[in-house]
Design an enzyme around this catalytic site. Structure first.
Site, short mmCIF file in Angstrom:
data_model
loop_
_atom_site.label_atom_id
_atom_site.label_comp_id
_atom_site.label_asym_id
_atom_site.label_seq_id
_atom_site.Cartn_x
_atom_site.Cartn_y
_atom_site.Cartn_z
N LYS A 86 0.84 -1.20 0.00
CA LYS A 86 0.00 0.00 0.00
C LYS A 86 0.88 1.25 0.00
CE LYS A 86 -3.69 0.08 2.73
NZ LYS A 86 -4.49 -0.04 3.98
O1 G3P Z 1 -7.81 1.12 5.60
C1 G3P Z 1 -8.17 2.45 5.93
C2 G3P Z 1 -9.05 2.40 7.12
O2 G3P Z 1 -8.38 1.72 8.17
C3 G3P Z 1 -9.48 3.77 7.61
O3 G3P Z 1 -10.63 3.53 8.37
O4 G3P Z 1 -12.36 4.01 10.05
O5 G3P Z 1 -10.04 5.02 10.27
O6 G3P Z 1 -11.61 5.81 8.49
P1 G3P Z 1 -11.18 4.65 9.35
#
Ligand code: G3P
Length: 217
Positions: A86
Site C-alpha cells: 500500500k
Molecule cells: O484502511 C483504511 C481504514 O483503516 C481507515 O478507516 O475508520 O479510520 O476511516 P477509518
C-alpha cells in the site's frame, strides 16, 4: 466479491479467516500501532494470517521520499508473493508505486478521496485503489457517489485497477458499494462479526436444530 479484514490483531483475525468468508487482511501504520505490532513482526504476522487462510495481505510502505517508499515497498513485497504493498496517493507514493508495479509488485494506492485519484492509481498500474468511504462521508461529501464515479471511470477506461473500498462504517455500506459494482471491500473486525449476527437467521437456525432433535428421538 472479495471481503477483507482491516486489522493487525492476530487473535481476532485467525477465527474470522478460518471461516473462509474473508479473502485477506489489510493493514496500515495506524492499525499496526493500535495492535502493538512492530515492523520486525511483519514477516511472522504475514505468515500467520496466510496460514489462517488469508490469500492476500496488504502492508503499507512508509517514508517521505519516493526512494524510501520504493525500497520499503520492495522489502514488504519480499516478505511473501501474496503481499500487496500500500502507498498513499501522494506524488511520492504514486511514483514509488509506478516503479514497484513495473517490477511486478502488486500495489494499492490508498488514502484516496477524489475520483481523479483513482485514475492516477490506474495510470501507475496499481492493482488496487482504496477510497476511504467513511472519511469522505465525514467530510460532508457523498462518498457513495464519489466511489461510483471512480468505478465508472475505471470501467470505461478498461482499467485493471480494482477498487478496494475502505473506511467502512456499517454492514449496509457493503451492499451499497456492491450495487455500485465495487467487488473488494475491507472493514474492521467488529463489522465483520456483525455479518454473522442477523437475529432472524440465528433464530431460524436454532429452530431448525430444535426441530431436528425432536425428529431424531
Ligand atoms: O484502511 C483504511 C481504514 O483503516 C481507515 O478507516 O475508520 O479510520 O476511516 P477509518
Amino acid at each position: 466479491m472479495r471481503l477483507f479484514l482491516d486489522s493487525a490483531n492476530l487473535s481476532q483475525l485467525q477465527p474470522l479467516l478460518r471461516t473462509g468468508v474473508f479473502y485477506g487482511v489489510t493493514t496500515n501504520p495506524l492499525i499496526l500501532r493500535e495492535s502493538g505490532l512492530s515492523i520486525a513482526e511483519l514477516p511472522s504476522f504475514t505468515q500467520a494470517v496466510l496460514q489462517a487462510g488469508a490469500r492476500a495481505v496488504f502492508l503499507q510502505a512508509w517514508g517521505r521520499q519516493t526512494e524510501v517508499l520504493y525500497q520499503c515497498g520492495r522489502f514488504l513485497a519480499s516478505i511473501d508473493g501474496r503481499v500487496v504493498v500500500k502507498l498513499t496517493a501522494t506524488q511520492e507514493g504514486l511514483s514509488a508505486a509506478s516503479r514497484l508495479a513495473a517490477e511486478g509488485v502488486h500495489t494499492c494506492i490508498t488514502a484516496v478521496y477524489t475520483p481523479f485519484q483513482a485514475l492516477l492509481a490506474s495510470a501507475v498500474g496499481a492493482t488496487f485503489v482504496a477510497p476511504y468511504l467513511g472519511r469522505i462521508n465525514d467530510s460532508g461529501r457523498d462518498g457513495y457517489a464519489i466511489i461510483a464515479k471512480m468505478a465508472e471511470s475505471l470501467k470505461h477506461t478498461s482499467s485493471r485497477t480494482e477498487i478496494l473500498a475502505a473506511s467502512i462504517r456499517s454492514t449496509a455500506d457493503l451492499v451499497t458499494l456492491a450495487q455500485e459494482g465495487v467487488r473488494c471491500i475491507t472493514f474492521s473486525v467488529p463489522i465483520a462479526e456483525r455479518l454473522f449476527q442477523e437475529p432472524m437467521t440465528l433464530e431460524a437456525a436454532e429452530a431448525f436444530e430444535q426441530a431436528i432433535q425432536e425428529v431424531s428421538l
